[in-house]
Scaffold this active site. Structure first.
Site, mmCIF file in Angstrom:
data_model
loop_
_atom_site.group_PDB
_atom_site.id
_atom_site.type_symbol
_atom_site.label_atom_id
_atom_site.label_comp_id
_atom_site.label_asym_id
_atom_site.label_seq_id
_atom_site.Cartn_x
_atom_site.Cartn_y
_atom_site.Cartn_z
ATOM 1 N N GLU A 62 -14.571 -12.925 -5.422
ATOM 2 C CA GLU A 62 -13.243 -12.584 -5.965
ATOM 3 C C GLU A 62 -12.101 -13.026 -5.049
ATOM 4 O O GLU A 62 -10.944 -12.908 -5.418
ATOM 5 C CB GLU A 62 -13.147 -11.091 -6.290
ATOM 6 N N GLU A 75 -16.480 -10.711 3.837
ATOM 7 C CA GLU A 75 -15.338 -10.505 2.942
ATOM 8 C C GLU A 75 -14.766 -11.845 2.469
ATOM 9 O O GLU A 75 -14.473 -12.035 1.282
ATOM 10 C CB GLU A 75 -14.250 -9.700 3.666
ATOM 11 N N CYS A 109 -8.383 -1.925 4.387
ATOM 12 C CA CYS A 109 -8.310 -3.139 5.223
ATOM 13 C C CYS A 109 -9.554 -3.417 6.034
ATOM 14 O O CYS A 109 -9.661 -4.448 6.662
ATOM 15 C CB CYS A 109 -7.096 -3.131 6.144
ATOM 16 N N SER A 118 -7.451 1.943 -2.197
ATOM 17 C CA SER A 118 -6.258 1.155 -2.486
ATOM 18 C C SER A 118 -6.714 -0.201 -3.023
ATOM 19 O O SER A 118 -7.700 -0.771 -2.556
ATOM 20 C CB SER A 118 -5.460 0.957 -1.197
ATOM 21 N N GLU A 148 0.827 -1.197 0.000
ATOM 22 C CA GLU A 148 0.000 0.000 0.000
ATOM 23 C C GLU A 148 0.870 1.260 0.000
ATOM 24 O O GLU A 148 0.555 2.255 -0.662
ATOM 25 C CB GLU A 148 -0.925 -0.019 1.223
ATOM 26 N N GLU A 173 2.012 1.717 -3.391
ATOM 27 C CA GLU A 173 0.881 2.150 -4.231
ATOM 28 C C GLU A 173 0.655 3.653 -4.062
ATOM 29 O O GLU A 173 0.455 4.384 -5.044
ATOM 30 C CB GLU A 173 -0.386 1.369 -3.857
ATOM 31 N N LYS A 215 -15.668 -9.360 8.224
ATOM 32 C CA LYS A 215 -14.656 -10.244 7.618
ATOM 33 C C LYS A 215 -15.271 -11.550 7.137
ATOM 34 O O LYS A 215 -14.754 -12.191 6.235
ATOM 35 C CB LYS A 215 -13.563 -10.567 8.647
ATOM 36 N N CYS A 229 -10.228 -1.532 14.759
ATOM 37 C CA CYS A 229 -10.565 -2.954 14.930
ATOM 38 C C CYS A 229 -10.702 -3.351 16.394
ATOM 39 O O CYS A 229 -11.421 -4.292 16.714
ATOM 40 C CB CYS A 229 -9.513 -3.839 14.280
#
Ligand SMILES: Cc1cc2nc3c(=O)[nH]c(=O)nc-3n(C[C@H](O)[C@H](O)[C@H](O)COP(=O)(O)O)c2cc1C
Ligand code: SF4
Ligand code: SF4
Ligand code: SF4
Ligand code: SF4
Ligand code: FES
Lengths: 574, 407
Positions: A365, A360, A298, A318, A278, A281, A357, A502
């Site tokens: 994908e 996710e 994230c 990102s 990242e 990036e 999560k 988190c």
């Protein structure tokens, strides 16, 4: 100051205090149900009623302000009868399901029933008979258990600005329902799970994946591998009767081996990796004129939010997968190869402070390894349950180390768990990459803490980088509206969906007060300070990974395994 | 006694409600002019001294309420007229609005001047679309004439829910939210519409104001019962000969209303009970008929004036059946916000049905009393607090009717 008398005791409290606050000061506990210390006053359960001299009506302690000379009694026969009758009536439409309930032992209604000595309820049991909503992979709703306190609605609308929940119907037909659809999956819900923390009972909870885990453990052919997210260790202590942060990492690791994990690895490893990907990036976008500001990626609740409410800003995200998914893609490729284990045999479990999560991990994908990269996600609470089930005494358990190749981590990865941590970790690395100098003081203290929006400007040898950090989606919304309006002064924005980051995630031990979240933040920076390596690019195992497998950040392999793309959720009504 | 005395209905039948000139010809808007020539404190003092108490049910001293709003510091204040009139069998506010809308506007304008507000709302019952027309025409005419000055009045249609007559639910409804009551305090004069100081008064309350300003507090305070002076409009329904409305001084007794003005019970039936104040009113037995229709006197016998609905039952009526229906009404009208009302109205309806069906026991009656007691002082708003009154008052006065149905 205002002087009042509570149960014959004099107390002096600031003007504007409520009876409840005054009672706390003299050590008198008044039972509550709809009251939430960090939310607005609701005064709808009426469980906290007290007698105030001169008033025929009982007064709700949570909402009634004190006045000079007020005389309050909190436990007269009239008060006790009222409270008990109200709770009896609530219980009379409530499934008598404590033994099977996700909140058994941590339920405010159970506690109330105990405190009010509920025995033979005179009201006939009449369950309302709503369907349980299990439409999302992250959380369920069980409306029959709902006590209509509306705390979830406030969490969702005020803290998260998502407005996925609302009230429908009147009188006894009033119910909390997903907005704009029958099931939660049809609503704009981003699956952050903050409503779970707000709920006093088991009417909202995480979808558990414990059975799948136990089945994998029971299968001798399956190799069960885990990754632990940064925010889990300090909070898991709360689940097993220890103070926040008190369970040492290596004892935790052994605990996980005891409940059946074959290999224990760490999401911190991919957190460090995330920083390298990242960070590069960001530099690339800055140098080559890519879309700015860049947003961190994230937090899956945040990704859902961006895809739902700001689909026009998806290019700002990102492309880095979250550390969980980077880990998932690598464990069944790089690590399997290194360990000489067939990826088909690996059952990859992630231990997360998060319920989003779970969603996710199920994204179509997220199968770049050729398999489902992360098979299941267990929350901190679920691991707590498994620990309690196993009967382990953590005070006596000897330590054990992480397994190799994806277990090493730095302090930079640890602080991913707190709001501002990803940014700080990125700055520690980006600074050294850009300037070529060693960063002497790694502590970016101005971007730490519980403020909703934090910002800083960092000078990288003449390159000024403006950064902003937001936690809770209502704060994210403010920064996003700025970006949408073309008025954002920032280059890099960190967003965490949950309050405090988190550490306050939807899968953490049930957290009522933000004070608890702040304690966890403190514990996380303490852990960072105690580590000798505190910059992601110095992680020795990450170096090996680049040398042997990825070769360079943003390289071909990275793109294949570590980066992703996003979708406009096209929720038709938004 | 038992004479009608028309204060709020003073212009009934005497003016053309759709023509402001006809109101002005009867002395209309003189009071507003006089009020504006007085200082605000003095005006509020006058209203206080008149002893006028709210006619919407709660009986709060009107001038005192205005005083709170006057004292509150704010950049904006509001005057709201509660014209929701959701109580079955009640139409007194409609009578005033349909026949003399300007007197309501004048009363509101006086209040606006007193507290320092320049914006008013009339929250009119949804089932009264024709009244909304009348009001809008009246407002347009008053604006044309310029009598209201810079005071602006807007009419809002009610959402049709009974609870929206409760002042804070009404405020929520005007704000565009779900019509649910707020907890109090803070009361509307401190924080009301959009959190600004707000006066909510009933139509009948406002209609008294021009007369009080015109004729003086002393004149008004001398009428009717000293602790609840003035008149009250009653609408008579049920087993009564004259099913109509009357405005009487508040020292008139219930017996006079039923037998003199109301003409007594039709046929050769005997009186059983009278419910005063609407659905949540107490059922009053023969023994209490000499109570004057003043707030405190009524309270002393466990009753209220509420909306002024008078529902007479003769001895052929089945009290338990009537109360069972009422319990169903409240189960339906509870907004569901607070636990004791949401659950209590449902349980009350269930238990009443059980008893009505001949399946109830003495324990069920005791449970009804317990629910009612708890609701009456624990519920968030007046709906839940008053909903048990019919049950409790009939168990108290007509226990035998219940016993006759028990197992
Ligand atoms: C359930 C419920 C319904 C009410 N309905 C009305 C109504 O229709 N009209 C009214 O003026 N007041 C109604 N009230 C009383 C109002 O809350 C408020 O007390 C009143 O409008 C104040 O005006 P007043 O002081 O002039 O009486 C109702 C109260 C409750 C609890
Ligand atoms: S929500 Fe609480 S009271 Fe209800 S079944 Fe679960 S543990 Fe028991
Ligand atoms: S999970 Fe988050 S977004 Fe979904 S309903 Fe709960 S609070 Fe709202
Ligand atoms: S789901 Fe939970 S938090 Fe929401 S209203 Fe029901 S009981 Fe309260
Ligand atoms: S008492 Fe009834 S109507 Fe009033 S707030 Fe409570 S539930 Fe709503
Ligand atoms: S805690 Fe006070 S009313 Fe619910």
């Amino acid at each position: 100051m205002v002087n009042i008398t509570i149960n014959g005791m004099n107390v002096s409290v600031p003007e504007g205090s409520t009876i409840l606050q005054a009672a706390q000061q003299v050590g008198i506990h008044i039972p509550t149900l709809c009251y939430h210390p960090d939310q607005s006053i609701k005064a709808n359960c009426r469980v906290c009623v007290c007698e105030v001299e001169g008033n025929r009506l009982l007064q709700a302690a949570c909402s009634a302000p004190v006045f000079e000379g007020m005389v309050v009694r909190t436990n007269t026969p009239k008060v006790l009868e009222a409270r008990k009758t109200i709770v009896e009536m609530i219980l009379a439409n409530h499934p008598q399901d404590c033994l099977n309930c996700i909140r058994n032992g941590a339920c405010e209604l159970q506690t109330l029933a105990e405190e009010l000595i509920i025995r033979d309820n005179p009201f006939e049991l009449m369950i309302r008979g709503y369907d349980k909503d299990t439409s999302t992979p992250s959380l369920f709703r069980d409306p029959d258990k709902c006590v209509l306190c509306r705390r979830c609605i406030e969490a969702c609308s005020v803290i998260q600005s998502v407005n996925a929940l609302g009230i429908e119907g009147r009188g006894n037909n009033a119910m909390v329902v997903p907005s704009l659809g029958k099931d939660l999956i049809d609503s704009p819900c981003v699956m952050c799970g903050q409503c779970i923390h707000a709920c006093p009972v088991g009417a909202i909870g995480e979808i558990e994946n414990i059975d799948q885990f136990l089945a994998a453990v029971a299968d001798p052919e399956t190799i069960v591998v885990t990754q632990i997210a940064p925010a889990v260790r300090l909070a898991i202590a709360e689940e097993i009767g220890m103070a926040t942060g008190e369970l040492p990492m290596d004892v935790f690791v052994n605990g996980l081996r005891q409940i059946g994990f074959d290999y224990v690895l760490h999401t911190n490893f991919t957190a460090d990796l995330t920083i390298l990907e990242e960070g590069n990036e960001l530099l690339k976008r800055v140098k080559e004129g890519g879309t700015l500001p860049m947003f961190t990626s994230c937090s899956p609740g945040w990704i859902n939010f961006c895809e739902t409410f700001y689909p026009d800003l998806l290019d700002n995200l990102s492309t880095c997968k979250s550390p969980q998914q980077m880990f998932g893609a690598l464990v069944k490729t790089y690590w399997a190869e290194k360990m000489n284990i067939s990826p088909a045999k690996i059952f990859s479990v992630s231990i997360m402070p998060c319920v989003a999560k779970k969603f996710e991990a199920d994204r179509p994908e997220m199968r770049d390894s050729g398999y489902k990269d992360v098979d299941i996600v267990l929350t901190t609470r679920e691991i707590g349950r498994l620990f309690r089930q196993s009967g382990i005494d953590f005070n006596k358990l000897p330590p054990s180390n992480f397994d190799s190749w994806m277990g090493a981590y730095t302090g930079a990865a640890v602080i991913f768990g707190a709001s501002g941590g990803v940014m700080e970790a990125a700055l520690r690395t980006v600074y050294e990459v850009v300037t070529g100098n060693t960063l002497e003081d790694v502590n970016f203290t101005t971007i730490r803490g519980f403020d909703g929006i934090k910002e800083a400007t960092v000078d990288l040898n003449g390159l000024e980088v403006n950064v902003a950090i937001a936690h809770s989606l209502s704060n994210a919304r403010k920064l996003m509206d700025q970006v949408r309006a073309g008025e954002s002064p920032y280059h890099f924005i960190e967003i965490m969906a949950c309050p405090g980051g988190c550490i306050g995630g939807g899968g953490q031990p049930i957290t009522k007060r933000n004070q608890k979240r702040i304690e966890r933040i403190d514990a996380i920076y303490l852990e960072d300070e105690g580590l000798s390596i505190r910059k992601s690019h110095e992680n020795p195992e990450v170096k090996v990974l680049y040398d042997e497998f990825l070769h360079e950040p943003l390289g071909h392999k990275s793109h294949e395994l570590l980066h992703t793309h996003y979708h406009d959720k096209k929720k038709k009504y938004l | 006694m038992a004479e009608e005395l028309r204060i709020v209905l003073r212009n009934y039948g005497k003016i053309d409600p759709l023509n402001i000139d006809s109101y002005i010809a009867q002395g209309g808007y003189k009071a507003l002019e006089k009020a504006r020539g007085t200082d605000q404190k003095g005006l509020i003092d006058e209203v206080k001294k008149s002893g006028l108490r709210g006619r919407g049910g709660a009986g709060f001293n009107c001038g005192q309420k205005w005083w709170f709003a006057y004292m509150a510091q704010a950049d904006q204040k509001y005057v709201v007229c509660n014209a929701d009139e959701g109580e079955p069998g009640t139409y007194k506010d409609r009578l005033i609005m349909q026949n003399d809308p300007q007197s309501l506007l004048e009363g509101m304008a006086i209040c606006a001047y007193a507290i320092g507000a320049d914006k008013g709302y009339i929250y009119c019952r949804g089932e009264y679309p024709y009244v909304v027309d009348v009001l809008n025409q009246a407002i347009a005419q008053a604006k044309d004439k310029g009598v209201l000055g810079d005071f602006d009045i807007e009419v809002r249609m009610g959402a049709g829910a009974y609870v929206c007559g409760e002042e804070t639910a009404l405020i929520e409804s005007i704000e565009g939210s779900r019509g649910e009551p707020r907890f109090k305090p803070p009361f509307p004069p401190a924080q009301g519409l959009w959190q600004k100081p707000t006066i909510v008064n009933n139509v009948e309350t406002f209609a008294n104001i021009p007369v009080i300003v015109d004729k003086g507090a002393e004149w008004f305070a001398a009428i009717g019962a000293p602790d609840y002076p003035g008149t009250k409009v009653f609408t008579l329904t049920g087993d009564i000969n004259n099913k109509t409305f009357f405005e009487v001084p508040t020292n008139t007794t219930i017996r006079e209303i039923v037998y003199k003005l109301g003409g007594g019970i039709p046929g050769d039936r005997k009186f059983k009970a009278v419910q005063i104040g609407g659905t949540s009113g107490a059922f009053i037995p023969e023994a209490d008929l000499d109570t004057p229709v003043a707030f405190d006197a009524m309270a002393a016998v466990g009753a209220t004036l509420g909306s002024g609905a008078v529902f007479v039952l003769d001895d052929s009526r089945d009290i338990v059946d009537v109360v069972t229906r009422i319990a169903g009404f409240f189960e339906h009208e509870s907004c569901g916000k607070c636990a004791p009302c949401r659950e209590g109205t449902m349980r009350t309806a269930e238990l009443m049905e059980k008893i009505e069906a001949g399946e109830g026991s003495i324990d069920d009656v005791a449970l009804l009393e317990k629910i009612g007691r708890v609701m009456s002082y624990s519920c968030l708003c007046g709906l839940g607090q008053a909903a048990p009154t019919p049950v409790l008052s009939t168990i108290r006065h007509f226990k035998a009717d219940y016993n006759a149905k028990l197992l």
